[in-house]
Design a protein around this motif. Structure first.
Motif, mmCIF file in Angstrom:
data_model
loop_
_atom_site.group_PDB
_atom_site.id
_atom_site.type_symbol
_atom_site.label_atom_id
_atom_site.label_comp_id
_atom_site.label_asym_id
_atom_site.label_seq_id
_atom_site.Cartn_x
_atom_site.Cartn_y
_atom_site.Cartn_z
ATOM 1 N N GLN A 1 157.673 41.142 85.006
ATOM 2 C CA GLN A 1 156.405 41.577 84.430
ATOM 3 C C GLN A 1 156.509 41.742 82.915
ATOM 4 O OE1 GLN A 1 153.419 41.904 86.226
ATOM 5 N NE2 GLN A 1 154.747 40.839 87.687
ATOM 6 N N CYS A 2 157.692 42.176 82.453
ATOM 7 C CA CYS A 2 157.906 42.300 81.002
ATOM 8 C C CYS A 2 157.857 40.935 80.316
ATOM 9 C CB CYS A 2 159.254 42.969 80.720
ATOM 10 S SG CYS A 2 159.321 44.718 81.182
ATOM 11 N N ALA A 3 158.165 39.873 81.069
ATOM 12 C CA ALA A 3 158.198 38.529 80.476
ATOM 13 C C ALA A 3 156.833 38.101 79.954
ATOM 14 C CB ALA A 3 158.709 37.518 81.510
ATOM 15 N N TYR A 4 155.748 38.698 80.482
ATOM 16 C CA TYR A 4 154.426 38.358 79.976
ATOM 17 C C TYR A 4 154.288 38.700 78.492
ATOM 18 C CZ TYR A 4 152.528 37.452 84.655
ATOM 19 O OH TYR A 4 152.268 36.911 85.884
ATOM 20 N N ASN A 5 155.014 39.741 78.057
ATOM 21 C CA ASN A 5 154.922 40.170 76.660
ATOM 22 C C ASN A 5 155.792 39.345 75.732
ATOM 23 O OD1 ASN A 5 153.223 42.330 77.441
ATOM 24 N ND2 ASN A 5 155.004 43.587 77.947
ATOM 25 N N TRP A 6 156.624 38.458 76.274
ATOM 26 C CA TRP A 6 157.504 37.637 75.438
ATOM 27 C C TRP A 6 156.773 36.393 74.923
ATOM 28 C CZ3 TRP A 6 162.039 37.493 79.515
ATOM 29 C CH2 TRP A 6 162.490 38.806 79.722
ATOM 30 N N MET A 7 155.622 36.097 75.458
ATOM 31 C CA MET A 7 154.882 34.898 75.095
ATOM 32 C C MET A 7 153.705 35.265 74.201
ATOM 33 S SD MET A 7 156.516 32.560 76.914
ATOM 34 C CE MET A 7 155.464 31.186 77.344
ATOM 35 N N PRO A 8 153.142 34.285 73.478
ATOM 36 C CA PRO A 8 151.898 34.553 72.734
ATOM 37 C C PRO A 8 150.781 34.964 73.695
ATOM 38 C CG PRO A 8 152.892 32.470 72.036
ATOM 39 C CD PRO A 8 153.645 32.913 73.253
ATOM 40 N N VAL B 1 150.488 29.331 83.827
ATOM 41 C CA VAL B 1 151.811 28.996 83.302
ATOM 42 C C VAL B 1 152.647 30.259 83.127
ATOM 43 C CG1 VAL B 1 153.047 28.015 81.328
ATOM 44 C CG2 VAL B 1 151.007 26.884 82.205
ATOM 45 N N ASP B 2 152.033 31.344 82.639
ATOM 46 C CA ASP B 2 152.763 32.596 82.454
ATOM 47 C C ASP B 2 153.182 33.190 83.795
ATOM 48 O OD1 ASP B 2 152.485 32.265 79.799
ATOM 49 O OD2 ASP B 2 151.208 34.007 79.445
ATOM 50 N N SER B 3 152.382 33.001 84.827
ATOM 51 C CA SER B 3 152.767 33.480 86.160
ATOM 52 C C SER B 3 154.024 32.772 86.629
ATOM 53 C CB SER B 3 151.625 33.256 87.156
ATOM 54 O OG SER B 3 150.490 34.012 86.800
ATOM 55 N N LEU B 4 154.114 31.459 86.389
ATOM 56 C CA LEU B 4 155.308 30.713 86.759
ATOM 57 C C LEU B 4 156.508 31.179 85.950
ATOM 58 C CD1 LEU B 4 156.748 28.422 88.241
ATOM 59 C CD2 LEU B 4 155.916 26.848 86.479
ATOM 60 N N PHE B 5 156.321 31.405 84.647
ATOM 61 C CA PHE B 5 157.409 31.877 83.794
ATOM 62 C C PHE B 5 157.893 33.255 84.245
ATOM 63 C CE2 PHE B 5 158.768 34.163 79.903
ATOM 64 C CZ PHE B 5 159.872 33.388 79.593
ATOM 65 N N SER B 6 156.962 34.144 84.608
ATOM 66 C CA SER B 6 157.339 35.471 85.095
ATOM 67 C C SER B 6 158.131 35.386 86.395
ATOM 68 C CB SER B 6 156.082 36.316 85.308
ATOM 69 O OG SER B 6 156.397 37.557 85.907
#
Length: 305
Positions: free
Chosen positions: A26-33, A43-48
């Motif tokens: 869930q923190c990974a969402y804050n690593w992206m623009p 795409v962010d859901s897949l990255f998370s």
């Protein structure tokens, strides 16, 4: 340690590991623009998801090593070899099946995400303009144009972005109405370029001689930056354009304003090229001289016709 307590400790650690891995994901969402389109959310859901899987594996291996050091440490002056694991069929099956299932699971999740992106209109449609197909562009066999509220032609060349809107409104700024699907018809006039807006999570190659359609659904108003993600020459760093996501009312007002009063267009590459060299010696490297703005060319053609 009794066997029951050992299993209980392992089960507790796995439970904690699942919670911590999910939190890291869930923190990974804050690593992206910031997310500016529906496509970016998928795409962010897949990255998370991939971040959670990676955190689970790393923390799991670290925990296993710490557990082994604490509870299976060899006594002092004991230099005998440990129990050999070779030939253990159960262990062979475990370390073969576990990575295989994990990779298949990740592949399924990725396929599922991209299927959702296609439903949202991310499908790429390539028109192959051959001499025999000038009148009817060829779509992929299973591809059909997704419905969209607006269609904008995007032109790119060394080193200039230009955009043609309905009613032949031409600008060097990309304006998109929020919460409406917009089809972008991408065309390169010289070499390979790449349409890339970090907040959109979309990066699409633009091939000379082909029209590539890309549908985006903006969800967040604001100002962003369009970049070329492929190196295209000396002034590559200047090949940028402003992107504005605004309400449909503001979008229509801007179209009307530009149609009445066309804005003057500036090309930073031309300004850089016209400056005298700042180095003592010339490199004599070949450089493509920036041409007249594509917008000026389009207006000239329209005036002539």
């Amino acid at each position: 340690m009794p066997r029951f307590l050992e299993y209980l400790l392992i089960a507790g650690y796995i439970a904690v590991l699942l919670v911590v891995s999910h939190w890291i994901g869930q923190c990974a969402y804050n690593w992206m623009p910031v997310e500016a389109t529906e496509e970016a959310q998928k795409v962010d859901s897949l990255f998370s998801f991939l971040t959670s899987i990676g955190a689970f594996i790393v923390l799991g291996l670290l925990g296993m090593m710490v557990y082994s050091v604490l509870f299976f440490r060899a006594p002092k002056n004991d230099y005998s070899e440990g129990h050999p694991s070779r030939g253990d069929i159960r262990l062979e099956i475990l370390w073969t099946a576990a990575p295989t299932l994990l990779v298949l699971w990740i592949a399924f999740q990725g396929f599922n995400i991209y299927q959702q992106l296609n439903i949202l209109g991310l499908g790429q449609i390539v028109h192959l303009h051959t001499p025999l197909e000038l009148e009817a562009p060829a779509y992929a066999s299973d591809d059909k144009p997704k419905p969209s509220a607006e269609t904008i032609d995007v032109f790119v060349k060394q080193w200039d972005w230009s955009f043609r809107y309905p009613n032949n409104v031409i600008s060097n700024e990309l304006h998109l109405p929020v919460n409406l699907r917009t089809r972008l018809n991408l065309q390169a006039k010289d070499v390979l370029h790449s349409f890339y807006v970090p907040e959109f999570r979309l990066q699409q190659y633009i091939v000379p001689g082909r029209d590539i359609d890309l549908v985006v659904t903006p969800t967040r108003t604001g100002e962003y930056k369009l970049k070329d993600a492929l190196f295209s020459g000396t002034y590559f760093a200047l090949l940028e354009a402003n992107v504005y996501i605004e309400s449909p009312q503001q979008y229509n007002q801007w179209l009307s304003k530009v149609q009445r009063e066309p804005a003057s267009m500036k090309n930073q590459a031309v300004a850089e090229y016209m400056q005298p060299p700042k180095t003592m010696f010339k490199s004599n490297w070949y450089t493509v001289a920036p041409e007249q703005s594509a917008i000026a060319e389009e207006r000239k053609v329209m005036n002539d016709t």
